[in-house]
Design a protein around this motif. Sequence first.
Motif, short mmCIF file in Angstrom:
data_model
loop_
_atom_site.label_atom_id
_atom_site.label_comp_id
_atom_site.label_asym_id
_atom_site.label_seq_id
_atom_site.Cartn_x
_atom_site.Cartn_y
_atom_site.Cartn_z
N MET A 59 -25.69 1.51 65.97
CA MET A 59 -27.01 0.65 66.33
C MET A 59 -27.18 -0.17 65.18
SD MET A 59 -30.57 2.12 67.13
CE MET A 59 -30.15 3.08 68.66
N SER A 60 -27.65 -1.33 65.43
CA SER A 60 -27.93 -2.23 64.20
C SER A 60 -29.23 -1.90 63.44
CB SER A 60 -27.90 -3.69 64.83
OG SER A 60 -29.53 -4.01 65.37
N VAL A 61 -29.33 -2.36 62.24
CA VAL A 61 -30.36 -2.07 61.44
C VAL A 61 -31.69 -2.35 62.31
CG1 VAL A 61 -31.49 -2.32 59.27
CG2 VAL A 61 -29.08 -1.89 59.44
N LEU A 62 -31.54 -3.78 62.53
CA LEU A 62 -32.69 -4.32 63.22
C LEU A 62 -33.05 -3.62 64.71
CD1 LEU A 62 -32.36 -8.26 62.78
CD2 LEU A 62 -34.23 -6.57 61.51
N GLN A 63 -32.06 -3.12 65.45
CA GLN A 63 -32.49 -2.40 66.49
C GLN A 63 -33.16 -1.22 66.47
OE1 GLN A 63 -32.15 -3.67 69.95
NE2 GLN A 63 -33.45 -1.71 69.94
N SER A 64 -32.56 -0.51 65.24
CA SER A 64 -33.21 0.92 64.96
C SER A 64 -34.60 0.62 64.49
CB SER A 64 -32.32 1.44 63.81
OG SER A 64 -32.89 2.59 63.28
N PHE A 65 -34.76 -0.28 63.63
CA PHE A 65 -36.43 -0.62 63.25
C PHE A 65 -37.14 -0.98 64.51
CE2 PHE A 65 -39.53 -4.14 62.42
CZ PHE A 65 -40.16 -3.61 61.74
N VAL A 66 -36.71 -1.73 65.42
CA VAL A 66 -37.50 -1.89 66.61
C VAL A 66 -37.82 -0.53 67.48
CG1 VAL A 66 -37.58 -3.12 68.86
CG2 VAL A 66 -36.68 -4.35 66.91
N ASP A 67 -36.80 0.03 67.51
CA ASP A 67 -36.81 1.52 68.42
C ASP A 67 -37.99 2.17 67.36
OD1 ASP A 67 -35.06 0.30 70.32
OD2 ASP A 67 -33.42 1.59 69.35
N SER A 68 -37.73 2.47 66.31
CA SER A 68 -38.68 3.34 65.35
C SER A 68 -40.08 2.73 65.51
CB SER A 68 -38.17 3.22 63.93
OG SER A 68 -37.03 3.79 63.75
N VAL A 69 -40.39 1.51 65.68
CA VAL A 69 -41.87 1.09 65.94
C VAL A 69 -42.08 1.30 67.36
CG1 VAL A 69 -43.09 -1.15 66.11
CG2 VAL A 69 -41.37 -0.83 64.29
N ARG A 70 -41.41 1.19 68.17
CA ARG A 70 -41.95 1.41 69.51
C ARG A 70 -42.05 3.00 69.74
NH1 ARG A 70 -37.52 -2.26 72.67
NH2 ARG A 70 -38.29 -4.18 72.78
N SER A 71 -41.39 3.89 69.12
CA SER A 71 -41.15 5.17 69.24
C SER A 71 -42.61 5.86 68.30
CB SER A 71 -39.94 6.03 69.03
OG SER A 71 -39.92 6.07 67.49
N GLY A 72 -42.91 5.03 67.49
CA GLY A 72 -44.15 5.62 66.50
C GLY A 72 -43.43 6.15 65.30
N ALA A 73 -42.17 6.25 65.10
CA ALA A 73 -41.44 6.95 63.99
C ALA A 73 -41.83 6.04 62.57
CB ALA A 73 -40.23 6.83 64.01
N ILE A 74 -42.15 4.46 63.12
CA ILE A 74 -42.92 3.84 62.03
C ILE A 74 -44.36 3.16 62.77
CG2 ILE A 74 -42.64 1.34 60.86
CD1 ILE A 74 -39.73 1.75 60.84
N GLU A 75 -45.13 3.57 61.97
CA GLU A 75 -46.76 3.18 62.53
C GLU A 75 -46.96 1.82 61.87
OE1 GLU A 75 -51.19 4.83 62.67
OE2 GLU A 75 -49.59 6.08 61.46
N VAL A 76 -47.50 0.98 62.68
CA VAL A 76 -47.95 -0.20 62.27
C VAL A 76 -49.38 -0.17 61.96
CG1 VAL A 76 -48.22 -2.66 62.74
CG2 VAL A 76 -46.10 -1.50 63.41
N ILE A 77 -49.89 -0.54 60.81
CA ILE A 77 -51.38 -0.25 60.44
C ILE A 77 -51.86 -1.64 60.03
CG2 ILE A 77 -53.01 0.88 58.89
CD1 ILE A 77 -51.17 3.18 58.72
#
Length: 257
Positions: free
Chosen positions: A1-19
């Motif tokens: 998986m690409s770094v950018l796809q991993s980032f997008v998936d993490s945002v969508r899953s909540g593993a990365i929270e956007v505040i």
Amino acid sequence: MSVLQSFVDSVRSGAIEVIDLTAPLSSETPVLQLPEPFGNTIPFRLEEISRYDDRGPAWYWNDIHTGEHTGTHFDAPIHWVTGRDGQDVSQVPARRLIAPAVVLDFSAEAAKDPDFLLQIDHVKEWERANGPLPDGGWLLYRTGWDTRSGDQAAFLNADATGPHTPGISVECASWLATSTPIAGLGVETVGTDAGAAHSFDPAFPCHSYLLGADKYGLTQLRNLDLLPATGAVVVAPPLPIVGGSGSPVRVLALVER
């Protein structure tokens, strides 16, 4: 998986929270008030062009009237005389607008003393506990002042002697500008300097030293209490206003959960 796809998936899953660290922008947004004879910015205002009517039957849009330094905004080096030969807001490199951030929380001290000033020793003590300030990143200074942002009088907190809001000492501002690797300073108050900074030597030292050192400012932030002391990444893209000294900005923080 690409770094950018991993980032997008993490945002969508909540593993990365956007505040969202941005204050809503409206006619009620507090704005800086300078004494005469200095000029002042105008409050934010929408002027309707059309709203599904004979001026435009299928669309709604507005003109906006505001200053560069209204609400949550970005200070470019050219904003201050010490950075007059530096970048305008359109020239700030895009790669510098996504950067690590740390939060220094002095809200308890500011609650006791609205004129509280951050000192060099405060920052060094924080570094001993949390590690060094981020290279090319943001120092976000939490004072709890965002709780006042719905009331202009409480936010500016002025009396006959002038405004009383927390900030940074002259010595600390100089040290942050010249002896630390940060790219900029973010605060919850109306500007990066303390309310009493008009009486400092030099006046408004955060503006003078940091912008003169090709560093940046972010003001009127909120939700810093939701960020960890270290580990967040801030995304802060201002409008690329050619010749502009600053711009309203929507500031987002990314936090790994």
